[in-house]
Structure formats: C-alpha cells, structure tokens
Design a protein around this motif. Structure first.
Motif, short mmCIF file in Angstrom:
data_model
loop_
_atom_site.label_atom_id
_atom_site.label_comp_id
_atom_site.label_asym_id
_atom_site.label_seq_id
_atom_site.Cartn_x
_atom_site.Cartn_y
_atom_site.Cartn_z
N LEU A 1 0.83 -1.21 0.00
CA LEU A 1 0.00 0.00 0.00
C LEU A 1 0.86 1.26 0.00
CD1 LEU A 1 -2.86 1.21 0.17
CD2 LEU A 1 -2.72 0.98 2.66
N ILE A 2 1.92 1.25 0.79
CA ILE A 2 2.82 2.41 0.87
C ILE A 2 3.56 2.62 -0.45
CG2 ILE A 2 4.95 3.23 1.97
CD1 ILE A 2 3.83 1.97 4.59
N ALA B 1 16.19 0.33 4.41
CA ALA B 1 15.56 1.47 5.07
C ALA B 1 14.06 1.49 4.80
CB ALA B 1 16.19 2.77 4.58
N THR B 2 13.66 1.14 3.58
CA THR B 2 12.24 1.13 3.24
C THR B 2 11.48 0.11 4.08
OG1 THR B 2 12.71 1.81 0.95
CG2 THR B 2 10.58 0.78 1.38
N ILE B 3 12.05 -1.09 4.23
CA ILE B 3 11.39 -2.13 5.02
C ILE B 3 11.27 -1.69 6.47
CG2 ILE B 3 11.63 -4.48 5.90
CD1 ILE B 3 12.88 -5.23 3.20
N HIS B 4 12.31 -1.09 7.02
CA HIS B 4 12.24 -0.60 8.40
C HIS B 4 11.16 0.47 8.55
CE1 HIS B 4 15.95 -2.79 9.19
NE2 HIS B 4 15.86 -2.44 10.47
N GLU B 5 11.10 1.38 7.57
CA GLU B 5 10.11 2.45 7.65
C GLU B 5 8.69 1.90 7.49
OE1 GLU B 5 9.00 6.66 7.90
OE2 GLU B 5 10.34 5.20 8.82
N GLU C 1 4.70 10.62 9.21
CA GLU C 1 4.86 10.55 7.76
C GLU C 1 5.87 9.47 7.37
OE1 GLU C 1 6.11 14.39 6.50
OE2 GLU C 1 4.40 15.44 7.37
N ILE C 2 5.76 9.01 6.11
CA ILE C 2 6.77 8.11 5.57
C ILE C 2 8.01 8.92 5.25
CG2 ILE C 2 7.37 6.59 3.64
CD1 ILE C 2 5.34 5.35 5.49
N ASN C 3 9.13 8.57 5.86
CA ASN C 3 10.36 9.33 5.69
C ASN C 3 11.54 8.37 5.81
OD1 ASN C 3 12.55 11.03 5.72
ND2 ASN C 3 11.80 12.36 7.35
N LEU C 4 12.16 8.03 4.68
CA LEU C 4 13.26 7.07 4.69
C LEU C 4 14.51 7.61 5.37
CD1 LEU C 4 12.97 5.28 1.24
CD2 LEU C 4 11.80 4.83 3.39
N LYS C 5 14.56 8.93 5.59
CA LYS C 5 15.70 9.49 6.31
C LYS C 5 15.74 9.03 7.77
CE LYS C 5 16.19 13.64 3.46
NZ LYS C 5 16.16 15.12 3.45
N HIS C 6 14.65 8.46 8.24
CA HIS C 6 14.67 7.87 9.59
C HIS C 6 15.69 6.74 9.68
CE1 HIS C 6 10.22 9.29 10.09
NE2 HIS C 6 11.07 10.21 10.50
N PHE C 7 16.00 6.13 8.50
CA PHE C 7 16.92 4.98 8.50
C PHE C 7 18.03 5.13 7.45
CE2 PHE C 7 12.85 3.44 10.15
CZ PHE C 7 13.25 2.89 11.35
N LEU C 8 18.18 6.31 6.87
CA LEU C 8 19.26 6.56 5.91
C LEU C 8 20.03 7.80 6.36
CD1 LEU C 8 17.53 6.07 2.42
CD2 LEU C 8 19.27 4.59 3.46
N ASP C 9 21.38 7.71 6.30
CA ASP C 9 22.17 8.88 6.66
C ASP C 9 22.34 9.80 5.45
OD1 ASP C 9 24.17 7.83 5.05
OD2 ASP C 9 25.39 7.10 6.72
N GLU C 10 23.08 10.87 5.62
CA GLU C 10 23.23 11.86 4.55
C GLU C 10 23.96 11.31 3.33
OE1 GLU C 10 26.50 12.28 7.63
OE2 GLU C 10 24.31 12.11 7.61
N ASN C 11 24.66 10.17 3.50
CA ASN C 11 25.37 9.55 2.39
C ASN C 11 24.57 8.41 1.75
OD1 ASN C 11 27.74 11.17 2.72
ND2 ASN C 11 28.29 9.90 4.49
N GLY C 12 23.33 8.25 2.18
CA GLY C 12 22.50 7.20 1.61
C GLY C 12 22.77 5.82 2.16
#
Length: 436
Positions: A256-257, A295-299, A351-362
C-alpha cells in the motif's frame, strides 16, 4: 417494627458504605502508583476504553499525566508506558524486573493459559530455550532457511503473474505465504493459496487474534514441567499468530505504501536491478548492499505499527520506577506504537520518511526507537525469520513486477482501518505488472 422505607434506607446506607470502602481501598492501593484517571468500582476505566478506543484513550492520558500512568482494567491496575525513554528504561534498563507476562484474559481463554506467550518464571525460561533450540534445528537464523523462503517467493511470483495484470486483493495471499514458512519449519509442508481448508484456518486465527500470537523424554511424569501437549499446541499457535499474521500484514502495508509513493518504488527497482539484476533470485546477503531497500522495510514496519500495544508485561518483584512504588505482579503495558512514532527518535513520525533509516550519504543507519519486535528478554523470538521474509519477498516481487494502483496514488489512504490490539490496513486492490 421496620417498614419498607426503613429497609430501603438501610439498603442505601449499606451500598453507600460499600462504595466508600471500595473507593477508599482503591485509593490506598493507588497512593504510590503512577497517577491516572479515577477508576469506577469494579468497572475501572472500562467505559472510557469503550467510548474512546484504547490507543486514542492512552494517548490522551499520556498528554495529561505524562509518559507513565495507571489505568484500571476492571479492578486490576495496569501501569502504561508511552514513548521511547519510558519503554526503554523498563524493558531494557530494568528488564529483569519487568520480565513477567501480565494478565491477558482473552488469550488465556484462547490458549487455556498455555504456551510461550503466556508463560512466566521457570516455565517461560524452559519453553523459550526449547523453542529457540528447536527452531534453530529447523533452520531459523541460518542460511538453510533462505531456500524455503525463496521457493515461496517464486510461488508468489507465479500467482501474481497468473493474475494477468488484473487488480486483486493481496491480503489472504500474503498471510498464507507467510504462514507457509512457519508450516515448512514446524510441519515440513506448504499449502496452496487455493486451499480452502487452510485459508479458513488462517481466517479463524486472524479473527481470534483480532478479538484479542517424543518432545518430553521422561518429563511427562513431572507435573511442574512445561513440556506437555497443551503448551506445545499453544506455542505452535503463538508462532503462527506472531509470525504469519504480523508478517503478512506488514507486507500488505508495504504494498500500500509503495502504491502511495511511486517514487520510492522506482528507486527500489533501480537498486534491485543494480545489485541483483532481473534473473537470479534475491538472497539475504544482498541486504547488506541494498541500504534503500533495508531502510524502506524498516520504515514500513515503523509506520504500519502492526502491534501498537505490544504485549502486556508484569513486574517480577517489587519495583521502584521513576519514583513510584510498583508491587510485584503489577501489569505493565508498554505502548510500542508510541515508541515507533516518538518525535524524539523520528524526525517526522506521522509521515513516511526514509531518512529515519538513511544517513546523509544514503547508507543505512540504525535507530534506537525502532522497537517493532519489542525489547528486553521477551523480545520476539522470530525476529530473524520475519526480517528474512520481508526482505526476500519485497526484493523478489519488485524484481519481477511494477505495482500499480487502481486509483490515483494521491487518493490512496494508508491510515489503518482498525487500530486496537492489531493494526490493519484499509482494503485495496493492486495490479502486478511484469517488468520483463
């Protein structure tokens, strides 16, 4: 001689005294517990739960009383913990003191007070050790378990390919696919997605959960040993509820996401093509080279929040916690949903935000607030199995298909259709478009 009015007066006086004594007794018991709403005699705070819903009511009480407060499930006090810090202090920093299992009347009736989930003390220790060793013997946490998950993923691919791009509801299929891995581990078998008897069993288990997750040697003659038929059956049932049900619901939320945010799906396709390609089967070791997928799966797990209430604990001894005196055997309810959406741990928790599990370098980064499997000694024993399934299923399906919604993605509602013991996604249909 007493007349009717005198009897009525005496009766009213008796009831009044009884209420005063009950209230006084409750107030005496509550004096050192965390603060909370005033409970009614016998009913406790039940009427508030019913009118407002558990999660909204607990969130409201947390705003009023803080992250630690007391509510009454009938006449029994339950200390509720909200937010990362309060839950971490209890389950991790003082894990031994909060390691008991609290009262769960629905599941006690369903499991006849048996099984790993409801066990306490030495019985829980023995059942947990037995379950872990047995699951490891059957491949849990080992690369050998990768193969049955890969096979099941290919069954999913075949099923979705046979749908001929027609919109379908994936709910039953994904729960069945998850249950097949547990069935493979425990019973050495799998069930077809069209097996009506098996699907009926899964449906009944889902309903039961919504209303509420020779082996013995000489041991059979020891009445205190936990290794008996009732505990075996209940523990197996625990695994199906905790493993198949929650994993299937997480996968459905994930679909769904990805429909709601096609840009995320597009980046996942790119990463899958780059790391795995279109031909070979995804392997669990690919996860280390796929930070965006990880990161997507964690989010997805964080946002879907499948078990928002966690499972009730109890104190194993008298505890002083945050200045409050909590007697031994007091029920404790860690609200995991408030941890997964704690703004102190997640920048945009709603909100859905992959930065919750990704750093500034991806690159993938861990987040202390990610307690989807709970924490402490009573954390989910199937965590590694769930993680393997989520990665291989998502990677395999995205390798082979583009997911397409029947409506404009902007119009999709990803908020849960039900939120109590279990969070359920709203119903939707999806088309699986082959990428080949």
């Amino acid at each position: 001689m007493l007349d009717v009015n005198d009897f009525a007066l005496i009766f009213v006086a008796f009831i009044t005294c009884l209420v005063i004594l009950t209230v006084g007794k409750n107030m005496w018991k509550r004096r050192k517990l965390p603060p909370g709403p005033f409970p009614l005699p016998i009913l406790g705070n039940f009427l508030q739960f019913q009118s407002e819903g558990l999660i909204p009511y607990f969130l409201k009480m947390s705003e009023k009383y803080g992250p630690v407060f007391t509510v009454y499930m009938g006449s029994r006090p339950t200390v509720v913990l909200c937010g990362y810090q309060a839950v971490k202090e209890a389950l991790v920093d003082h894990g031994d003191n909060f390691g008991g299992r609290g009262n769960i009347p629905v599941f006690e009736r369903l499991f006849n007070k048996s099984g790993l989930v409801l066990a306490n003390g030495e019985a829980w220790k023995q059942l947990k050790q037995f379950s872990l060793l047995t699951l490891r013997d059957f491949g849990m946490g080992k690369k050998s378990l990768e193969e049955p998950i890969q096979r099941e993923a290919q069954h999913l691919v075949d099923h979705f390919r046979n749908s001929n791009e027609q919109p379908i509801d994936p709910t039953n299929i994904m729960i069945c696919a998850s249950s097949n891995i547990i069935a493979a581990i425990i019973m050495g078998t799998r069930y077809d997605y069209n097996d009506k008897k098996w699907m009926k069993i899964l449906h009944d288990m889902h309903e039961a959960f919504s209303v509420a997750c020779s082996f013995w040697g000489q041991e059979k003659q020891n009445s205190k040993a936990p290794f008996n038929t009732e505990n075996l059956v209940a523990t197996v049932f625990d695994m199906f509820l905790g493993g198949a049900e929650s994993t299937g619901i997480t996968l459905i939320f994930g679909f769904l996401i990805l429909l709601k945010y096609p840009e995320i799906q597009e980046k996942l396709h790119e990463e899958v093509d780059q790391v795995i390609g279109r031909r070979r089967e995804p392997m669990i070791e690919d996860r280390n080279n796929m930070p965006y997928m990880n990161a997507t799966i964690h989010e997805i797990q964080r946002f879907s929040n499948v078990l928002p209430l966690g499972i009730i604990r109890s104190t194993t001894k008298e505890v002083n916690y945050r200045g409050y005196h909590i007697p031994q055997g007091t029920d404790m309810l860690p609200i995991l949903g408030t941890v997964l959406r704690d703004p102190s741990q997640f920048e945009t928790p709603e909100e859905i935000n992959l930065k919750h599990f990704l750093d500034e370098n991806g690159k993938f980064k861990k987040n202390n607030g990610f307690l989807a499997f709970s924490a402490g000694k009573r954390t989910c024993i199937g965590e590694s199995l769930v993680r393997m399934q989520l990665f291989i299923y998502f990677a395999t399906i995205l390798q082979k298909f583009k997911l397409k919604t029947t409506v404009d993605p902007k119009d999709l509602d990803i908020n849960p259709a039900e939120c109590g013991i279990e969070t359920l996604p709203p119903s939707f249909k999806i088309s699986f478009i082959p990428r080949e």
